[in-house]
Design an enzyme around this catalytic site. Structure first.
Site, PDB file in Angstrom:
ATOM      1  N   TYR A 141      25.379 -28.561   7.444  1.00 16.68           N
ATOM      2  CA  TYR A 141      25.567 -29.011   6.091  1.00 16.68           C
ATOM      3  C   TYR A 141      26.733 -29.687   5.946  1.00 16.68           C
ATOM      4  O   TYR A 141      26.945 -30.383   4.824  1.00 16.68           O
ATOM      5  CB  TYR A 141      25.423 -27.801   5.219  1.00 16.68           C
ATOM      6  CG  TYR A 141      23.928 -27.123   5.144  1.00 16.68           C
ATOM      7  CD1 TYR A 141      22.902 -27.725   5.807  1.00 16.68           C
ATOM      8  CD2 TYR A 141      23.817 -26.166   4.342  1.00 16.68           C
ATOM      9  CE1 TYR A 141      21.597 -27.332   5.690  1.00 16.68           C
ATOM     10  CE2 TYR A 141      22.378 -25.436   4.171  1.00 16.68           C
ATOM     11  CZ  TYR A 141      21.386 -25.968   4.846  1.00 16.68           C
ATOM     12  OH  TYR A 141      20.324 -25.515   4.743  1.00 16.68           O
ATOM     13  N   LYS A 188      19.785 -20.178  18.287  1.00 16.05           N
ATOM     14  CA  LYS A 188      18.650 -21.143  19.015  1.00 16.05           C
ATOM     15  C   LYS A 188      19.197 -21.472  20.140  1.00 16.05           C
ATOM     16  O   LYS A 188      19.402 -22.841  20.667  1.00 16.05           O
ATOM     17  CB  LYS A 188      18.180 -22.309  18.042  1.00 16.05           C
ATOM     18  CG  LYS A 188      16.820 -23.066  18.579  1.00 16.05           C
ATOM     19  CD  LYS A 188      15.748 -21.971  18.623  1.00 16.05           C
ATOM     20  CE  LYS A 188      14.507 -23.130  19.275  1.00 16.05           C
ATOM     21  NZ  LYS A 188      13.433 -21.973  19.674  1.00 16.05           N
ATOM     22  N   ASP A 220      13.390 -19.100  15.499  1.00 19.87           N
ATOM     23  CA  ASP A 220      11.834 -19.042  15.391  1.00 19.87           C
ATOM     24  C   ASP A 220      11.142 -17.572  15.631  1.00 19.87           C
ATOM     25  O   ASP A 220      10.408 -17.326  14.516  1.00 19.87           O
ATOM     26  CB  ASP A 220      10.946 -20.192  16.071  1.00 19.87           C
ATOM     27  CG  ASP A 220      11.815 -19.896  17.667  1.00 19.87           C
ATOM     28  OD1 ASP A 220      12.610 -19.183  18.012  1.00 19.87           O
ATOM     29  OD2 ASP A 220      10.931 -20.606  18.525  1.00 19.87           O
ATOM     30  N   ASP A 244      19.872 -20.066   5.591  1.00 14.18           N
ATOM     31  CA  ASP A 244      19.347 -20.797   4.242  1.00 14.18           C
ATOM     32  C   ASP A 244      17.787 -20.415   4.324  1.00 14.18           C
ATOM     33  O   ASP A 244      17.382 -19.870   3.199  1.00 14.18           O
ATOM     34  CB  ASP A 244      19.886 -22.018   4.319  1.00 14.18           C
ATOM     35  CG  ASP A 244      19.406 -22.754   2.899  1.00 14.18           C
ATOM     36  OD1 ASP A 244      19.041 -21.925   2.162  1.00 14.18           O
ATOM     37  OD2 ASP A 244      19.822 -23.880   2.717  1.00 14.18           O
ATOM     38  N   ASP A 248      15.386 -17.343   2.099  1.00 13.26           N
ATOM     39  CA  ASP A 248      14.498 -17.360   1.310  1.00 13.26           C
ATOM     40  C   ASP A 248      12.947 -16.703   1.631  1.00 13.26           C
ATOM     41  O   ASP A 248      12.375 -16.140   1.067  1.00 13.26           O
ATOM     42  CB  ASP A 248      14.055 -18.782   1.160  1.00 13.26           C
ATOM     43  CG  ASP A 248      14.868 -19.559   0.162  1.00 13.26           C
ATOM     44  OD1 ASP A 248      15.901 -18.764  -0.273  1.00 13.26           O
ATOM     45  OD2 ASP A 248      14.674 -20.611  -0.397  1.00 13.26           O
TER      46      ASP A 248
END
Length: 355
Positions: A141, A188, A220, A244, A248
């Protein structure tokens, strides 16, 4: 007197923040700690008023304040602006950067009264109680980004330095040490170089916390495990974009994203906000769930002002209201007593008064 800057922002932010303010002010009424509240513009509302998503006056006030209570930022009205001028990019990210809010904390707890509000099976989500810690000022970001021609392409660069990883991972270990002494670092590392570096630094930091059990999980797989067997997690620490997405997803483990509070900290100052967005489709209709914002107010009292008793009082009041069968529309099941935003705030205040 300690100061709290209040930023209602856009959409339902202007409805849910007043309810949180009512509850916070009520619970500290008899407290020896007195707080001063000061409201400012941010996001799309600030663009409309002064042409800038993060006005200089707002930023100055936030830098000088002890805490910031934020509602929501953005909406379709401003989606056609150039990316750099959109409220989410031009207000929220710079605010986090200027305040050096590197650690985002999102507690996820399934309250027994809400076990049927989630889309997941009861046996999967009952007794879930975890904390997700997300690095907030680095990664994709905040890296270099841009466009190229011939051929047309776009790029975003993910960068993490050792200090950024060290401090957030250390924060994760400290949090785990106060809970069940279990920390899962999500990355990852099988594909991404920054994740390999993240894991290297995490293993180095782990030497200072021999009493904490450290595990690693690819992002994942972590997403799958959160819906398959979430009770395996106690504290999760991860980088900005992964956090992020995972927070959620984890919101459904608490029944609704309307229940997910968050705290963004720099060790001294905190920004507190619900994890959901501005929900423009229901804005102005007295339909929004204010509980995540109210619970964010409780986190503010706990982390910035060390008012643990008052924070617990708010959390217990919210739980009592839910146990009594009151719901906003996002949580409602057949037979529940459905309330609007203001009415839910009223019920939490009533529950506080009945302590």
């Amino acid at each position: 007197m300690p100061k709290v800057v209040v930023l209602p922002g856009d959409g339902i932010g202007r409805e849910i923040v007043p309810q949180a303010m009512r509850v916070v002010q009520a619970v500290i009424k008899d407290s020896p700690v007195k707080l001063e509240f000061e409201e400012h513009l941010v996001g799309g509302a600030a663009i409309d008023a002064v042409g800038k998503a993060l006005p200089d006056e707002t930023l100055k006030a936030c830098l000088e304040a002890d805490a910031v209570l934020l509602g929501a930022i953005g909406g379709p009205k401003w989606d056609t602006l150039p990316t750099a001028q959109r409220p989410e990019v031009a207000a929220l990210l710079p605010l986090r950067k200027h305040l050096e809010l590197y650690a985002n904390i999102r507690p996820v707890r399934m309250l027994p009264a809400l076990v049927h509000a989630s889309t997941l099976k009861q046996e999967v989500i009952e007794n879930v109680d975890m904390v997700v810690i997300r690095e907030l000022t680095g990664g994709l970001y905040f890296g270099e980004k841009g466009r190229k021609d011939n051929p047309r392409s776009a790029y975003d660069v993910m960068v993490y330095n050792e200090d950024e990883i060290n401090r957030i991972v250390r924060f994760g270990f400290e949090t785990a040490r106060k809970r069940s002494k279990k920390l899962c670092s999500v990355d990852k590392a099988n594909v991404i170089e920054t994740s390999r570096f993240w894991r290297e630094v995490t293993l180095e930091v782990a030497k200072d916390y021999p009493d904490v059990e450290l595990t690693h999980m690819y992002v994942d797989n972590a997403a799958m495990q959160l819906v398959r067997y979430p009770k395996q997690f106690d504290v999760i620490v991860t980088e900005n974009m992964f956090g992020d997405i995972l927070t959620d997803l984890a919101s459904m483990l608490g029944g609704s994203i309307g229940m997910l509070a968050s705290a963004s900290l720099n060790g001294q100052k905190g920004l507190y906000e619900p994890a959901h967005g501005s929900a423009p489709d229901i804005a102005g209709k007295n339909l929004a769930n204010p509980l995540a914002t109210i619970l964010s107010g409780a986190l503010m009292l706990r982390y910035t002002f060390s008012l643990e008793q008052e924070a617990q009082a708010i959390e217990q009041a919210v739980e009592k209201v839910l146990n009594d069968g009151f719901r906003t529309g996002d949580l409602a099941q057949p037979g529940d007593k459905v309330l609007g935003t203001v009415e839910m705030g009223d019920k939490v205040l009533e529950a506080l008064g009945s302590r």
